[in-house]
Design an enzyme around this catalytic site. Structure first.
Site, PDB file in Angstrom:
ATOM      1  N   GLU A 152     -27.932  38.555  25.194  1.00  0.00           N
ATOM      2  CA  GLU A 152     -27.322  37.705  24.163  1.00  0.00           C
ATOM      3  C   GLU A 152     -28.265  37.669  22.962  1.00  0.00           C
ATOM      4  OE1 GLU A 152     -24.755  34.023  25.671  1.00  0.00           O
ATOM      5  OE2 GLU A 152     -26.652  34.135  26.713  1.00  0.00           O
ATOM      6  N   ASN A 190     -24.469  30.891  29.846  1.00  0.00           N
ATOM      7  CA  ASN A 190     -24.777  29.661  30.588  1.00  0.00           C
ATOM      8  C   ASN A 190     -23.833  28.514  30.246  1.00  0.00           C
ATOM      9  OD1 ASN A 190     -26.846  30.587  32.229  1.00  0.00           O
ATOM     10  ND2 ASN A 190     -28.340  30.431  30.580  1.00  0.00           N
TER      11      ASN A 190
END
Ligand SMILES: NC(=O)c1ccc[n+]([C@@H]2O[C@H](COP(=O)([O-])OP(=O)(O)OC[C@H]3O[C@@H](n4cnc5c(N)ncnc54)[C@H](O)[C@@H]3O)[C@@H](O)[C@H]2O)c1
Length: 291
Positions: A152, A190
């Protein structure tokens, strides 16, 4: 900017994986930690993981030796100021990360890009304490780094396009795939994964299913390679709780409240695989559910 050398701060489970994949992609790597033991065990882990790749025929022995030759270690943080890109992967505590960037700052080359592998801390806030918020971004690898395909890339509010492009070029050269995320609590993976794990813990807490039936349901019913509780043990229950707290505090929504049972496991010191006990007990031959 053409990145040739990379400084990696923190030689723990993420830092050693990051150093491994960078060296394999022919970057010069300078790996730093506050602990010589951590540096030594990182080199031992990288050597073992590369040797496994050689034995599986994925890389040659020459490639392994060349990769190891590109990794240097140091206890001296200022030395990393001479690299083109810094990836900070130290302990997930904001005060530690801030102190690292503050100590490094006077030694940085003007063009050096600073990044953090943080799972949850605000990139914008970390960047704002440095002299180069435009050349600062999140560089978030997944665990285990040599295996997982995604990185990411998180832009802080001030991150400029050139910095993003330089980091994206590095991700491409690693043979990995970049997903770009905005700087909001827990980013993308997440933000989605942790509430699912937390819900699995609620499902256990409320007695809807046992550890075994919850994991089996998600493996066979949703085609997940690991059950959510097994995965939580792999990630570390303290990490899962910390990320839920970041979501709860940062988004101020009760849907992110950490399950009291997750808190209880962490209070007990049952943090998952790393302490040999979590939702499963790993001390015997096979993992045994603890509830
Ligand atoms: N574990 C994961 O699944 C995972 C996944 C993605 C991102 N992350 C992030 O990666 C970072 C590191 O996590 P980890 O799991 O590798 O932790 P870890 O505990 O395995 O390693 C952290 C290392 O940082 C070192 N360290 C502490 N203070 C330092 C300092 N001032 N200077 C240099 N080194 C220092 C420690 O000695 C230790 O070796 C965290 O920000 C975490 O959120 C972790």
């Amino acid at each position: 900017m053409d990145v040739k050398s990379v400084g990696v701060i923190g030689a723990g489970q993420m830092g050693n994986g990051i150093a491994h994949v960078l060296a394999a992609a022919e970057y010069e790597v300078l790996l730093n930690d506050v602990s010589q033991d951590a540096l030594d065990s990182a080199i031992a882990t990288i050597t073992g993981n590369l040797a496994r790749q050689v034995s599986r025929g994925k890389i040659t022995d020459e490639a392994m030796q060349a990769a190891l030759g590109r990794i240097s270690t140091t206890l001296e943080l200022p030395q990393l100021g001479q690299t083109d890109l810094v990836i900070e992967a130290a302990t997930e505590r904001e005060a530690i990360k801030q102190a690292i960037f503050e100590d490094l700052q006077p030694h940085l080359l003007p063009h050096t890009i600073l990044t953090s592998n943080t799972s949850s801390i605000s990139i914008t806030r970390l960047a704002s304490r440095t002299d180069r918020p435009e050349r600062f971004m999140g560089f978030h690898f997944m665990n285990p780094v040599p295996v997982m395909q995604l990185v990411e890339l998180i832009r802080g509010i001030a991150t400029d396009e050139e910095t993003y492009k330089s980091c994206k070029t590095v991700v491409d050269r690693l043979g990995k795939t970049a997903a770009s995320a905005e700087d909001f609590p827990a980013f993308i993976v997440n933000r989605i994964l942790m509430p699912m794990i937390n819900e699995a813990v609620y499902t256990l807490y409320e007695g809807v299913g046992s550890v075994q039936s919850i994991d089996q349901s998600m493996k066979l019913g949703a085609n997940h390679p690991m059950g959510p509780l097994e995965l939580a043990d792999f990630i570390g229950l303290d990490t899962c709780l910390a990320i839920m707290n970041v979501l709860h505090d940062g988004l101020a929504d009760t849907k992110y409240r950490p399950c009291p049972l997750l808190t209880k496991y962490v209070e007990a010191g049952w943090l998952g695989r790393k302490t040999e006990r979590g939702f499963y007990d790993y001390r015997g031959e096979v993992p045994v559910p603890t509830r």
